[in-house]
Design a protein around this motif. Structure first.
Motif, PDB file in Angstrom:
ATOM      1  N   ASP A  67       0.807  -1.227   0.000  1.00  0.00           N
ATOM      2  CA  ASP A  67       0.000   0.000   0.000  1.00  0.00           C
ATOM      3  C   ASP A  67       0.842   1.281   0.000  1.00  0.00           C
ATOM      4  O   ASP A  67       0.305   2.368  -0.128  1.00  0.00           O
ATOM      5  CB  ASP A  67      -0.951   0.024   1.193  1.00  0.00           C
ATOM      6  CG  ASP A  67      -2.198  -0.815   0.913  1.00  0.00           C
ATOM      7  OD1 ASP A  67      -2.442  -1.139  -0.275  1.00  0.00           O
ATOM      8  OD2 ASP A  67      -2.912  -1.138   1.866  1.00  0.00           O
ATOM      9  N   LYS A  79      -8.602  -2.731  -6.907  1.00  0.00           N
ATOM     10  CA  LYS A  79      -7.827  -3.771  -6.229  1.00  0.00           C
ATOM     11  C   LYS A  79      -8.504  -5.107  -6.456  1.00  0.00           C
ATOM     12  O   LYS A  79      -9.724  -5.214  -6.307  1.00  0.00           O
ATOM     13  CB  LYS A  79      -7.759  -3.492  -4.725  1.00  0.00           C
ATOM     14  CG  LYS A  79      -7.021  -2.212  -4.377  1.00  0.00           C
ATOM     15  CD  LYS A  79      -6.935  -2.019  -2.877  1.00  0.00           C
ATOM     16  CE  LYS A  79      -6.142  -0.759  -2.554  1.00  0.00           C
ATOM     17  NZ  LYS A  79      -5.921  -0.596  -1.115  1.00  0.00           N
ATOM     18  N   GLU A 116      -4.156  -2.678  -8.453  1.00  0.00           N
ATOM     19  CA  GLU A 116      -3.377  -3.153  -7.307  1.00  0.00           C
ATOM     20  C   GLU A 116      -3.826  -4.549  -6.892  1.00  0.00           C
ATOM     21  O   GLU A 116      -5.018  -4.862  -6.967  1.00  0.00           O
ATOM     22  CB  GLU A 116      -3.616  -2.227  -6.097  1.00  0.00           C
ATOM     23  CG  GLU A 116      -3.148  -0.804  -6.265  1.00  0.00           C
ATOM     24  CD  GLU A 116      -1.671  -0.646  -6.030  1.00  0.00           C
ATOM     25  OE1 GLU A 116      -1.002  -1.643  -5.724  1.00  0.00           O
ATOM     26  OE2 GLU A 116      -1.177   0.483  -6.172  1.00  0.00           O
ATOM     27  N   VAL A 118      -4.503  -7.126  -3.729  1.00  0.00           N
ATOM     28  CA  VAL A 118      -4.804  -6.988  -2.314  1.00  0.00           C
ATOM     29  C   VAL A 118      -4.915  -8.404  -1.767  1.00  0.00           C
ATOM     30  O   VAL A 118      -5.238  -9.338  -2.514  1.00  0.00           O
ATOM     31  CB  VAL A 118      -6.096  -6.148  -2.100  1.00  0.00           C
ATOM     32  CG1 VAL A 118      -7.338  -6.836  -2.625  1.00  0.00           C
ATOM     33  CG2 VAL A 118      -6.278  -5.746  -0.649  1.00  0.00           C
TER      34      VAL A 118
END
Ligand code: FES
Length: 156
Positions: A67, A79, A116, A118
């Motif tokens: 992060d 994400k 992203e 996660v």
């Protein structure tokens, strides 16, 4: 949208809130990322001075955590969960689809959308899970992903 600037005084103020100690570095970085979304090189150098660590020490912590970005994020953040339950339900194929459709690899930004990974969104019962601009969505297949991203783009 341009990423917000981080001024030296605000960084110092955040350091004072937590205490200028090496063991508070992660909390300080979390506060900076919560407020600004990323940690620029000049902030890494400033933090090293203020908490009495080397620049390499601070950079190592920044790059260890997913992060803590060293590049400004896009206006939108997508994400995709990569943890076990979501992987079992197809999150890897969904990630491949997202990379292709967004034109961005994981940790990259394209057209102001940052993709992203996660590791568990606490939504394992509805895997695969995705978070778009802070909102979690479950049972996301490729068609639903495209629909969610389309709605996100229209909201601009
Ligand atoms: S494993 Fe994906 S939400 Fe928990």
């Amino acid at each position: 949208m341009a990423a917000p600037c981080i001024d030296r005084e605000t960084t110092s103020e955040i350091v004072r809130q937590f205490g200028a100690k090496p063991e508070m570095l992660v909390q300080i970085l979390q506060a900076i990322v919560m407020r600004y979304g990323w940690v620029p090189e000049e902030t890494i150098r400033q933090l090293a001075d203020e908490v009495n660590l080397s620049r390499a020490d601070v950079f190592g912590v920044v790059t260890y955590y997913h992060d803590f970005r060293t590049e400004p994020p896009g206006e939108h953040i997508v994400k995709i969960c990569q943890a076990e339950a979501c992987q079992a339900m197809g999150s890897r194929a969904l990630t491949d689809h997202a990379r292709e459709s967004l034109g961005a690899a994981l940790h990259e930004t394209s057209e102001d959308i940052t993709l992203e990974p996660v590791y568990c969104l606490g939504n394992c019962a509805c895997a695969p899970a995705v978070m778009i601009d802070g909102k979690t969505h479950g049972r996301v297949n490729q068609a639903r992903f495209d629909k969610l991203v389309g709605a996100m783009k229209e909201s601009r």
